[in-house]
Scaffold this motif. Structure first.
Motif, PDB file in Angstrom:
ATOM      1  N   THR A  81       0.827  -1.216   0.000  1.00 25.53           N
ATOM      2  CA  THR A  81       0.000   0.000   0.000  1.00 25.53           C
ATOM      3  C   THR A  81       0.856   1.260   0.000  1.00 25.53           C
ATOM      4  O   THR A  81       0.371   2.343  -0.310  1.00 25.53           O
ATOM      5  CB  THR A  81      -0.925   0.004   1.226  1.00 25.53           C
ATOM      6  OG1 THR A  81      -0.132  -0.112   2.415  1.00 25.53           O
ATOM      7  CG2 THR A  81      -1.900  -1.156   1.155  1.00 25.53           C
ATOM      8  N   THR A  82       2.138   1.092   0.344  1.00 23.90           N
ATOM      9  CA  THR A  82       3.060   2.226   0.317  1.00 23.90           C
ATOM     10  C   THR A  82       3.425   2.567  -1.130  1.00 23.90           C
ATOM     11  O   THR A  82       3.616   1.670  -1.958  1.00 23.90           O
ATOM     12  CB  THR A  82       4.349   1.895   1.091  1.00 23.90           C
ATOM     13  OG1 THR A  82       4.006   1.488   2.414  1.00 23.90           O
ATOM     14  CG2 THR A  82       5.285   3.090   1.144  1.00 23.90           C
ATOM     15  N   THR A  83       3.498   3.813  -1.433  1.00 23.52           N
ATOM     16  CA  THR A  83       3.861   4.245  -2.784  1.00 23.52           C
ATOM     17  C   THR A  83       5.263   3.783  -3.134  1.00 23.52           C
ATOM     18  O   THR A  83       6.196   3.904  -2.330  1.00 23.52           O
ATOM     19  CB  THR A  83       3.798   5.780  -2.901  1.00 23.52           C
ATOM     20  OG1 THR A  83       2.473   6.210  -2.566  1.00 23.52           O
ATOM     21  CG2 THR A  83       4.152   6.238  -4.304  1.00 23.52           C
ATOM     22  N   ALA A  84       5.398   3.237  -4.323  1.00 22.56           N
ATOM     23  CA  ALA A  84       6.706   2.756  -4.771  1.00 22.56           C
ATOM     24  C   ALA A  84       7.662   3.914  -4.984  1.00 22.56           C
ATOM     25  O   ALA A  84       7.333   4.888  -5.663  1.00 22.56           O
ATOM     26  CB  ALA A  84       6.563   1.963  -6.054  1.00 22.56           C
ATOM     27  N   SER A  85       8.833   3.809  -4.391  1.00 22.97           N
ATOM     28  CA  SER A  85       9.858   4.837  -4.571  1.00 22.97           C
ATOM     29  C   SER A  85      10.920   4.413  -5.572  1.00 22.97           C
ATOM     30  O   SER A  85      11.796   5.186  -5.935  1.00 22.97           O
ATOM     31  CB  SER A  85      10.525   5.139  -3.226  1.00 22.97           C
ATOM     32  OG  SER A  85      11.095   3.962  -2.673  1.00 22.97           O
ATOM     33  N   VAL A  86      10.825   3.147  -6.013  1.00 25.03           N
ATOM     34  CA  VAL A  86      11.805   2.590  -6.931  1.00 25.03           C
ATOM     35  C   VAL A  86      11.070   2.007  -8.134  1.00 25.03           C
ATOM     36  O   VAL A  86      10.031   1.361  -7.984  1.00 25.03           O
ATOM     37  CB  VAL A  86      12.643   1.489  -6.262  1.00 25.03           C
ATOM     38  CG1 VAL A  86      13.699   0.955  -7.226  1.00 25.03           C
ATOM     39  CG2 VAL A  86      13.290   1.994  -4.986  1.00 25.03           C
ATOM     40  N   THR A  87      11.617   2.227  -9.307  1.00 26.87           N
ATOM     41  CA  THR A  87      11.043   1.665 -10.521  1.00 26.87           C
ATOM     42  C   THR A  87      12.092   0.858 -11.269  1.00 26.87           C
ATOM     43  O   THR A  87      13.228   1.307 -11.440  1.00 26.87           O
ATOM     44  CB  THR A  87      10.495   2.766 -11.450  1.00 26.87           C
ATOM     45  OG1 THR A  87       9.445   3.466 -10.785  1.00 26.87           O
ATOM     46  CG2 THR A  87       9.956   2.173 -12.747  1.00 26.87           C
ATOM     47  N   VAL A  88      11.691  -0.332 -11.684  1.00 25.69           N
ATOM     48  CA  VAL A  88      12.535  -1.168 -12.533  1.00 25.69           C
ATOM     49  C   VAL A  88      11.857  -1.284 -13.891  1.00 25.69           C
ATOM     50  O   VAL A  88      10.683  -1.655 -13.971  1.00 25.69           O
ATOM     51  CB  VAL A  88      12.744  -2.568 -11.922  1.00 25.69           C
ATOM     52  CG1 VAL A  88      13.416  -3.498 -12.940  1.00 25.69           C
ATOM     53  CG2 VAL A  88      13.581  -2.483 -10.662  1.00 25.69           C
ATOM     54  N   THR A  89      12.581  -0.978 -14.938  1.00 24.01           N
ATOM     55  CA  THR A  89      12.062  -1.101 -16.297  1.00 24.01           C
ATOM     56  C   THR A  89      12.888  -2.139 -17.037  1.00 24.01           C
ATOM     57  O   THR A  89      14.104  -1.978 -17.213  1.00 24.01           O
ATOM     58  CB  THR A  89      12.129   0.246 -17.043  1.00 24.01           C
ATOM     59  OG1 THR A  89      11.393   1.225 -16.305  1.00 24.01           O
ATOM     60  CG2 THR A  89      11.526   0.110 -18.435  1.00 24.01           C
ATOM     61  N   ALA A  90      12.225  -3.217 -17.437  1.00 35.41           N
ATOM     62  CA  ALA A  90      12.889  -4.303 -18.151  1.00 35.41           C
ATOM     63  C   ALA A  90      12.429  -4.301 -19.599  1.00 35.41           C
ATOM     64  O   ALA A  90      11.236  -4.158 -19.876  1.00 35.41           O
ATOM     65  CB  ALA A  90      12.583  -5.644 -17.492  1.00 35.41           C
ATOM     66  N   GLN A 500      12.080  -1.833   0.610  1.00 32.68           N
ATOM     67  CA  GLN A 500      11.825  -0.958  -0.538  1.00 32.68           C
ATOM     68  C   GLN A 500      10.640  -1.502  -1.331  1.00 32.68           C
ATOM     69  O   GLN A 500      10.572  -2.703  -1.622  1.00 32.68           O
ATOM     70  CB  GLN A 500      13.046  -0.896  -1.461  1.00 32.68           C
ATOM     71  CG  GLN A 500      14.278  -0.293  -0.823  1.00 32.68           C
ATOM     72  CD  GLN A 500      14.314   1.222  -0.943  1.00 32.68           C
ATOM     73  OE1 GLN A 500      13.341   1.833  -1.372  1.00 32.68           O
ATOM     74  NE2 GLN A 500      15.428   1.826  -0.560  1.00 32.68           N
ATOM     75  N   VAL A 501       9.698  -0.611  -1.677  1.00 34.64           N
ATOM     76  CA  VAL A 501       8.604  -0.982  -2.566  1.00 34.64           C
ATOM     77  C   VAL A 501       9.035  -0.656  -3.988  1.00 34.64           C
ATOM     78  O   VAL A 501       9.447   0.468  -4.286  1.00 34.64           O
ATOM     79  CB  VAL A 501       7.303  -0.241  -2.211  1.00 34.64           C
ATOM     80  CG1 VAL A 501       6.208  -0.585  -3.224  1.00 34.64           C
ATOM     81  CG2 VAL A 501       6.854  -0.608  -0.798  1.00 34.64           C
ATOM     82  N   VAL A 502       8.933  -1.650  -4.851  1.00 33.93           N
ATOM     83  CA  VAL A 502       9.432  -1.515  -6.219  1.00 33.93           C
ATOM     84  C   VAL A 502       8.281  -1.693  -7.209  1.00 33.93           C
ATOM     85  O   VAL A 502       7.478  -2.628  -7.081  1.00 33.93           O
ATOM     86  CB  VAL A 502      10.540  -2.554  -6.512  1.00 33.93           C
ATOM     87  CG1 VAL A 502      11.031  -2.437  -7.948  1.00 33.93           C
ATOM     88  CG2 VAL A 502      11.702  -2.387  -5.534  1.00 33.93           C
ATOM     89  N   ASN A 503       8.231  -0.810  -8.172  1.00 32.98           N
ATOM     90  CA  ASN A 503       7.273  -0.902  -9.268  1.00 32.98           C
ATOM     91  C   ASN A 503       8.014  -1.426 -10.499  1.00 32.98           C
ATOM     92  O   ASN A 503       9.085  -0.929 -10.854  1.00 32.98           O
ATOM     93  CB  ASN A 503       6.674   0.476  -9.565  1.00 32.98           C
ATOM     94  CG  ASN A 503       5.733   0.450 -10.753  1.00 32.98           C
ATOM     95  OD1 ASN A 503       4.847  -0.397 -10.827  1.00 32.98           O
ATOM     96  ND2 ASN A 503       5.923   1.371 -11.682  1.00 32.98           N
ATOM     97  N   ILE A 504       7.455  -2.443 -11.161  1.00 32.30           N
ATOM     98  CA  ILE A 504       8.117  -3.078 -12.299  1.00 32.30           C
ATOM     99  C   ILE A 504       7.326  -2.818 -13.570  1.00 32.30           C
ATOM    100  O   ILE A 504       6.116  -3.064 -13.632  1.00 32.30           O
ATOM    101  CB  ILE A 504       8.256  -4.601 -12.071  1.00 32.30           C
ATOM    102  CG1 ILE A 504       9.084  -4.868 -10.817  1.00 32.30           C
ATOM    103  CG2 ILE A 504       8.899  -5.265 -13.283  1.00 32.30           C
ATOM    104  CD1 ILE A 504       9.020  -6.294 -10.339  1.00 32.30           C
ATOM    105  N   ASN A 505       8.025  -2.329 -14.577  1.00 30.35           N
ATOM    106  CA  ASN A 505       7.435  -2.108 -15.889  1.00 30.35           C
ATOM    107  C   ASN A 505       8.196  -2.909 -16.932  1.00 30.35           C
ATOM    108  O   ASN A 505       9.433  -3.013 -16.863  1.00 30.35           O
ATOM    109  CB  ASN A 505       7.485  -0.624 -16.280  1.00 30.35           C
ATOM    110  CG  ASN A 505       6.574   0.221 -15.423  1.00 30.35           C
ATOM    111  OD1 ASN A 505       5.453  -0.182 -15.114  1.00 30.35           O
ATOM    112  ND2 ASN A 505       7.038   1.405 -15.029  1.00 30.35           N
TER     113      ASN A 505
END
Length: 581
Positions: A81-90, A500-505
Motif C-alpha cells: 500500500t506504500t507508494t513505490a519509490s523505486v522503478t525497474v524497467t525491463a 523498498q517498494v518496487v514498481n516493475i514495468n
C-alpha cells in the motif's frame, strides 16, 4: 475494454498467421491494445533478437536449453500500500545474453563422505548444479585417481616442500579407489553425476609434474593424466591442468631441486607451467582421440593483477600465455571476492559482485591482449567469499551475494562457473560448504541459506537475460529475464537496510493477468549474519538453513492490473515471474 471488430478482423488474423509461418527477422510491430497500468506494453512492440555468442562464452553455450516456465502453486498476496519509490524497467526486446546451465555448477572434495545418502541426492537433484568439479581444489595436485586408500606412486617424495622451502611433515596424497565412509571414491563421484543429471569437470594433477622423482616427471604426469582421460571413457568433456598453481600454497610451487632429474627450477614460473601445459594437452587430446571422445582443456590464470604477487608467482599470466599460446581451449580463474580473512560488513560483501567481476574480466582480457593471443571462453570454476569472523560464509548474506554473482556473470557474458563447495567442514560450521558437515548440533548435509537462493535463482530465472534499469535507489539491483515459453521475470536484490517498494514495468512485452514471486530474507539470529532464511514467511525448523518444504512452498500471487508492485525486504531477494498475455 472490449473491441467490436467485424470484417477487418478477418484480414488481421490472416496477416498474423502469415507472419507466424515465416522466419523473417523484421521487428514484430503488431498493434495490440491492452489494459493500461498493468506493467506491460500498450502499443506496438519489437520482437527480441538474440545477440551473437561472445568469445568469453564460446562452447559453454553449446548445450544451451530453452526453458518453459511452470506455474507454481500460489497464494493470493495483497500488493504493497506504500507508494513505490523505486522503478525497474525491463526491456523484453533487448536480450543481453542467453543463460548457460553451466553457470550453476559446484565443487566436490574428497573428504566429506561418499554422497550416497538419498536425502543428499534428492537435494542436489532439486538444486540441479548441472556440473560438479572434482576431485577437490588444491587436493587435485596430490590426487591419484587409480590408487587405493593410502596409496601413492613410487616416484613421489615422502615430504613435499612448504612455501618457505622446509619439508612438510603433514604431506599426504589422496586416492580415487577409497572405501572409507568419509572420503568419496571416484566411482561414487561418477555415480552421483548420473543420479543428479549433471556432468563433470576434472582437474588433473599438475603438481606431479613438478615434485615427481622420475627421470621425466613432466611426461610421466602428462601420461598419467591421459590415462585418466582414457579410463573416463568419454563421460567428462571438460578438463583442466592443475589448480591455482601460481600460489605458494600449492603442491609443486616449490620443489627440492636436489631430487629433481630434469633440471626444473626450485620455484614454478608461469612460462614453465605454460610449456608443461602443452605436453599435458597433447597427451590428453591423443587419449581422447583414441577412445573417440572430444574434450576441452582449461589453463590456470590469475583473476587479478599478478605483477606484484606477494604469495606466489609474479607475472604469471604473461608467462603462461606467452608459452602456452593457442593450446588451451579455455581460461580458468578463481575468485573469492572479499578481502582475505577480513571481518567484512554486509555492505562490503554485497558491493563486490559488480566491481570485482568487472575488474577480473578486465584483467584477464588485458592479459590476453598483451600476450597477443586469441581470446577463449572463460570459466570461473571456484568462487565464494573470504569474509570471516562473524560466520559470514554460512549466513543468508552469502546467499544474497551468490545471487549477485550469478547476475553479474550473465550480464558480463560468462557462461561457466562452479561455486566452492558442496560441503567442507571445519571451524564448527564456519566454512564455505553449501551443506553442513561436522557442525555441532546439526545433521550433516543440512542445506545452508545459500542453497535456497541458488535453487530459486535457477528455477525462476529464464533462459535469456534481458536488460533492466533501476531508478530511485542505488540499493536495488535488478536482473531481468525471459522464458522461451513467453513469460518475463525479474530478480530483485535489496542491498540496503530498509525495505523498498518496487514498481516493475516491462517494455516490448504484453503482460498477462498475474505475477508470481518468492521473497527470501534472513532471520533475527546472529545479526547481521543470520544463519537461516525465510521463504514467503516459511522458516526452518532448526537453527540452520531454510524450510524443508522449499519445493512445495506456494508463490505469492497478485494481479497485474494496477501495476506490478512488490516489497523487497532489507537485504532481501525477490524472484518474480509475470504471466504472458
Amino acid at each position: 475494454m472490449k473491441l467490436i471488430i467485424k470484417h477487418i478482423s478477418v484480414i488481421i488474423v490472416i496477416v498474423i498467421v502469415l507472419q507466424a509461418c515465416t522466419k523473417a527477422k523484421t521487428p514484430d510491430t503488431t498493434i495490440v491494445t491492452t489494459d493500461t497500468g498493468n506493467g506491460g506494453a500498450t502499443g506496438s512492440i519489437t520482437s527480441p533478437t538474440d545477440p551473437s555468442v561472445a568469445v568469453s562464452q564460446g562452447f559453454f553455450l553449446d548445450n544451451w536449453e530453452a526453458k518453459t516456465f511452470t506455474k507454481p502453486s500460489v497464494q493470493n498476496a495483497a500488493k504493497p500500500t506504500t507508494t513505490a519509490s523505486v522503478t525497474v524497467t525491463a526491456d523484453f526486446a533487448n536480450v543481453v545474453s542467453k543463460v548457460s546451465k553451466n553457470l550453476f555448477g559446484n565443487n566436490i572434495n574428497p573428504f566429506t563422505g561418499q554422497y550416497t545418502d538419498a536425502g543428499v541426492v534428492n537435494n542436489l537433484t532439486n538444486l540441479s548444479p548441472n556440473i560438479i568439479r572434482a576431485p577437490g581444489g588444491s587436493l587435485s595436485d596430490v590426487y591419484f585417481y587409480d590408487l587405493p586408500s593410502g596409496g601413492k606412486p613410487a616416484d613421489v617424495p615422502a615430504e613435499l616442500l612448504k612455501a618457505d622451502g622446509t619439508p612438510d611433515p603433514t604431506t599426504g596424497y589422496w586416492s580415487g579407489l577409497v572405501t572409507d565412509s568419509w572420503s568419496i571414491s571416484l566411482n561414487n563421484y561418477y555415480s552421483l553425476l548420473q543420479k543428479i543429471n549433471s556432468t563433470g569437470i576434472i582437474t588433473v594433477n599438475y603438481g606431479y609434474a613438478r615434485y615427481g622423482l622420475s627421470d621425466h616427471p613432466v611426461e610421466t604426469a602428462a601420461h598419467y593424466a591421459a590415462q585418466w582421460v582414457r579410463n573416463d571413457k568419454g563421460r567428462t568433456k571438460l578438463w583442466e591442468v592443475g589448480n591455482e598453481n601460481y600460489g605458494n600454497w600449492e603442491a609443486g610451487y616449490r620443489i627440492d631441486v636436489t631430487k629433481n632429474k630434469d633440471g626444473q627450477p626450485e620455484i614454478l614460473t608461469g612460462q614453465l607451467y605454460g610449456t608443461h601445459f602443452k605436453v599435458f594437452a597433447d597427451s590428453m587430446r591423443k587419449a581422447a582421440s583414441d577412445i573417440g571422445a572430444t574434450i576441452k582443456i582449461g589453463i590456470v590464470l590469475t583473476e587479478t593483477n599478478d605483477q606484484s604477487n606477494s604469495v606466489g608467482v609474479q607475472n604469471w599470466n604473461a608467462g603462461v600465455l606467452s608459452s602456452a599460446g593457442s593450446s588451451p581451449d579455455f581460461f580458468v580463474v578463481h575468485n573469492y571476492y572479499t578481502p582475505y580473512n577480513e571481518n567484512s560488513t554486509p555492505e562490503t560483501i554485497l558491493a563486490t559482485p559488480s566491481s570485482v567481476t568487472s575488474s577480473m574480466l578486465s584483467w584477464v582480457n588485458t592479459s590476453i591482449q598483451t600476450a597477443g593471443i586469441a581470446p577463449k571462453p572463460i570459466a570461473m570454476d571456484e568462487w565464494n567469499i573470504f569474509a570471516s569472523g562473524s560466520r559470514q560464509q554460512v549466513s543468508y548474506v552469502a546467499g544474497v551475494h551468490a545471487v549477485l554473482v550469478l547476475g553479474e556473470l550473465i550480464k558480463n557474458q560468462v557462461s561457466m562457473a562452479c561455486r566452492w563447495d558442496l560441503a567442507n567442514g571445519g571451524a564448527d560450521g564456519n566454512d564455505h560448504g553449501l551443506f553442513t558437515y561436522q557442525q555441532t548440533g546439526t545433521p550433516d548435509f543440512t542445506p545452508r541459506p545459500a542453497f535456497y537462493y541458488l535453487y530459486y535463482f535457477q528455477k525462476y530465472f529464464g533462459d535469456r537475460m534481458i536488460s533492466s534499469v533501476v531508478t530511485g535507489s542505488t540499493n536495488i539491483v535488478s536482473y531481468a529475464s525471459s522464458f522461451n515459453s513467453g513469460e518475463a521475470g525479474v530478480t530483485l536484490v535489496n542491498k540496503g537496510t530498509t525495505d523498498q517498494v518496487v514498481n516493475i514495468n516491462f517494455k516490448n512485452y504484453y503482460t498477462g493477468a498475474n505475477y508470481y514471486y518468492y521473497t527470501l530474507k534472513g532471520g533475527a539470529d546472529n545479526a547481521p549474519y543470520s544463519g537461516i532464511v525465510t521463504i514467503n514467511g516459511n522458516s526452518p525448523s532448526g537453527s540452520v538453513g531454510g524450510p524443508s518444504n522449499y519445493t512445495a512452498i506456494a508463490a505469492s500471487s497478485s494481479a497485474t492490473s494496477g501495476g506490478i508492485l512488490v516489497t523487497v525486504p532489507a537485504r532481501g531477494v525477490v524472484f518474480l515471474v509475470c504471466d504472458k498475455k
